[in-house]
Design a protein around this motif. Structure first.
Motif, short mmCIF file in Angstrom:
data_model
loop_
_atom_site.label_atom_id
_atom_site.label_comp_id
_atom_site.label_asym_id
_atom_site.label_seq_id
_atom_site.Cartn_x
_atom_site.Cartn_y
_atom_site.Cartn_z
N ALA A 194 -2.66 -19.37 -1.50
CA ALA A 194 -1.45 -18.64 -1.70
C ALA A 194 -1.27 -18.29 -0.57
CB ALA A 194 -0.92 -18.23 -2.67
N LEU A 195 -2.46 -16.94 -0.21
CA LEU A 195 -1.81 -16.25 0.98
C LEU A 195 -2.13 -16.55 2.78
CD1 LEU A 195 -3.86 -12.53 0.04
CD2 LEU A 195 -1.55 -13.28 -0.34
N ARG A 196 -3.29 -18.52 2.60
CA ARG A 196 -3.64 -18.72 3.24
C ARG A 196 -1.68 -19.55 4.04
NH1 ARG A 196 -8.19 -19.11 1.39
NH2 ARG A 196 -7.74 -21.71 0.79
N HIS A 197 -1.24 -19.97 2.57
CA HIS A 197 -0.04 -20.61 2.82
C HIS A 197 1.04 -19.52 3.57
CE1 HIS A 197 3.46 -23.32 1.63
NE2 HIS A 197 3.82 -22.33 1.43
N LEU A 198 0.83 -18.70 2.98
CA LEU A 198 2.04 -17.71 3.98
C LEU A 198 1.47 -17.16 5.19
CD1 LEU A 198 2.33 -15.02 0.65
CD2 LEU A 198 3.81 -16.65 1.58
N ASP A 199 -0.12 -17.04 5.86
CA ASP A 199 0.05 -17.71 7.06
C ASP A 199 0.44 -18.91 8.54
OD1 ASP A 199 -1.83 -15.06 6.44
OD2 ASP A 199 -3.69 -15.98 5.95
N GLY A 200 0.67 -19.41 7.13
CA GLY A 200 1.52 -20.97 8.49
C GLY A 200 2.44 -20.32 8.17
N LYS A 201 3.13 -20.31 6.89
CA LYS A 201 4.31 -19.63 7.56
C LYS A 201 4.70 -18.46 8.73
CE LYS A 201 5.92 -22.99 4.34
NZ LYS A 201 6.71 -23.99 4.83
N GLY A 202 3.60 -17.76 8.73
CA GLY A 202 4.02 -16.30 10.09
C GLY A 202 4.03 -15.15 8.57
N VAL A 203 4.05 -14.92 7.65
CA VAL A 203 4.54 -14.44 7.00
C VAL A 203 3.79 -13.33 7.41
CG1 VAL A 203 5.24 -13.34 4.28
CG2 VAL A 203 6.07 -16.10 4.89
N ARG A 204 4.26 -11.60 7.25
CA ARG A 204 3.66 -10.54 7.71
C ARG A 204 3.49 -10.06 6.11
NH1 ARG A 204 7.08 -7.85 12.59
NH2 ARG A 204 5.82 -6.47 11.88
N TYR A 205 1.78 -9.87 5.69
CA TYR A 205 2.17 -8.98 3.80
C TYR A 205 0.91 -8.27 4.20
CZ TYR A 205 -1.52 -12.29 4.50
OH TYR A 205 -2.83 -13.43 4.49
N ASN A 206 -0.31 -8.10 4.89
CA ASN A 206 -1.08 -7.04 5.25
C ASN A 206 -0.74 -5.84 6.77
OD1 ASN A 206 -3.04 -6.18 5.79
ND2 ASN A 206 -4.71 -7.43 6.57
N ASP A 219 3.99 -6.32 -4.87
CA ASP A 219 5.32 -6.35 -5.54
C ASP A 219 6.25 -7.53 -4.76
OD1 ASP A 219 4.94 -4.23 -3.68
OD2 ASP A 219 6.62 -3.34 -4.74
N GLU A 220 5.35 -7.25 -3.20
CA GLU A 220 6.21 -7.97 -2.18
C GLU A 220 5.43 -8.59 -1.89
OE1 GLU A 220 4.53 -5.81 1.68
OE2 GLU A 220 5.97 -3.99 1.09
N LEU A 221 3.94 -9.36 -2.50
CA LEU A 221 3.73 -10.03 -2.47
C LEU A 221 4.68 -11.37 -3.71
CD1 LEU A 221 -0.52 -9.96 -2.40
CD2 LEU A 221 1.32 -11.48 -0.39
N ALA A 222 4.91 -10.53 -5.12
CA ALA A 222 5.62 -11.47 -5.92
C ALA A 222 6.89 -11.86 -5.25
CB ALA A 222 5.92 -10.26 -7.30
N ALA A 223 7.51 -10.89 -4.75
CA ALA A 223 8.45 -11.54 -4.17
C ALA A 223 8.69 -13.03 -2.73
CB ALA A 223 9.46 -10.16 -2.96
N GLN A 224 7.47 -12.68 -2.05
CA GLN A 224 7.45 -13.55 -1.20
C GLN A 224 6.75 -15.36 -1.67
OE1 GLN A 224 7.69 -14.13 2.41
NE2 GLN A 224 7.84 -11.73 2.57
N PHE A 225 5.84 -15.14 -2.67
CA PHE A 225 5.54 -15.59 -3.31
C PHE A 225 7.04 -16.83 -3.59
CE2 PHE A 225 1.36 -15.31 -4.79
CZ PHE A 225 0.94 -15.09 -3.51
N GLU A 226 7.44 -16.44 -4.43
CA GLU A 226 8.80 -16.88 -5.15
C GLU A 226 10.06 -17.55 -4.04
OE1 GLU A 226 13.01 -15.62 -8.31
OE2 GLU A 226 11.29 -13.97 -7.58
#
Length: 288
Positions: A194-206, A219-226
């Motif tokens: 799921a984190l790799r999927h966010l990487d592909g979307k350009g989402v900054r979570y680290n 909590d941030e990842l839960a919002a991004q996953f949704e």
């Protein structure tokens, strides 16, 4: 055996000794957590006040994997215990802190020298102690089922036998308790994917400043996953698995990381490095 973990029953809690060069050391994180104190704060305090004697000892965990644990020589434990002022902790923790200060080091030393964890006033347990011991016995059965290391399993089996005798209960055939399937690995495989999927979307979570670290907020990842249609529920099964992660290696889940964008410190789950499949180029877009 060097680095051998030795769980020791102390009332309703389990403490852990480890053999280092034939000398007893206390694994500090479970002791601190049992006392109701915050590990991150006590880790800093221990490093500052006992830096000359504190050690990072490599041990074999209940899952058979190698971990480095912060340990204090047993002979120094009383000094650490009495560095805590019972009058400055939460009222509901005061009696437990005092009990640890008065009895904990004696129980651990007795176990190291004799192999038994006799406590002051020991004898037939009262009702409250019976309930605590029974719960601890069940927890040991679960730990035995999880463990793949034969030395750890033998240690747990011995403690179950001792607890059963104290409670007047029969001992089942412990050798026939099968090892549970490692479900955590499958759970985390989906999480890292799921984190790799966010990487592909350009989402900054680290939130980590160093490219060799991963600092995330659940909590941030839960919002991004949704927001991105990822149907992974970030529940206790995930967080328990994250605390046992070895690749990347789990460090802490309450470590304060400085966020340069927000100009403040935020608490994150921190891991030593990113999983190998994750594209490290995403590190150029880290928060701080």
């Amino acid at each position: 055996m060097q680095g051998q973990l030795m769980p020791v029953q102390f009332y309703e809690d389990t403490l852990v000794l480890v053999d280092q060069d034939k000398k007893p050391f206390v694994v500090m994180k479970p002791l601190v957590s049992n006392m109701g104190l915050v590990w991150s704060a006590q880790f800093v305090k221990t490093a500052e006040k006992f830096g000359a004697v504190v050690s990072e000892i490599e041990t074999t965990g209940a899952d058979g994997k190698q971990y480095r644990m912060t340990c204090l020589p047993l002979r120094k434990l009383p000094a650490w215990l009495f560095s805590i002022n019972p009058n400055k902790v939460k009222p509901e923790l005061r009696d437990k802190i005092i009990r640890y200060q008065e009895e904990c080091d004696d129980v651990l030393w007795n176990y190291w020298t004799t192999g038994t964890a006799a406590q002051a006033g020991s004898g037939s347990p009262n009702v409250t102690q019976q309930i605590a011991l029974s719960r601890h016995r069940i927890a040991l059965f679960k730990e035995l089922q999880r463990s793949r290391n034969h030395v750890i399993r033998a240690t747990i089996q011995e403690e179950i036998t001792q607890l059963s005798a104290k409670l007047g209960l029969s001992v089942p055939d412990l050798d026939n308790i099968e090892i549970a399937d490692p479900l955590e690995k499958d759970i985390l495989a989906d999480f890292w994917a799921a984190l790799r999927h966010l990487d592909g979307k350009g989402v900054r979570y680290n939130h980590a400043k160093k490219s060799t670290l991963l600092a995330i907020r659940i909590d941030e990842l839960a919002a991004q996953f949704e927001a991105h249609g990822i149907t992974i529920k970030l529940d206790s099964a995930i967080t328990n698995a994250l605390e046992n992660s070895s690749s990347p290696k789990y460090v802490d889940h309450s470590q304060t990381v400085h966020n340069e964008l927000k100009r403040c410190g935020i608490k994150c789950w921190v891991f030593e490095s990113l999983p190998v499949p994750v594209d490290l180029s995403f590190g150029h877009g880290n928060h701080c």
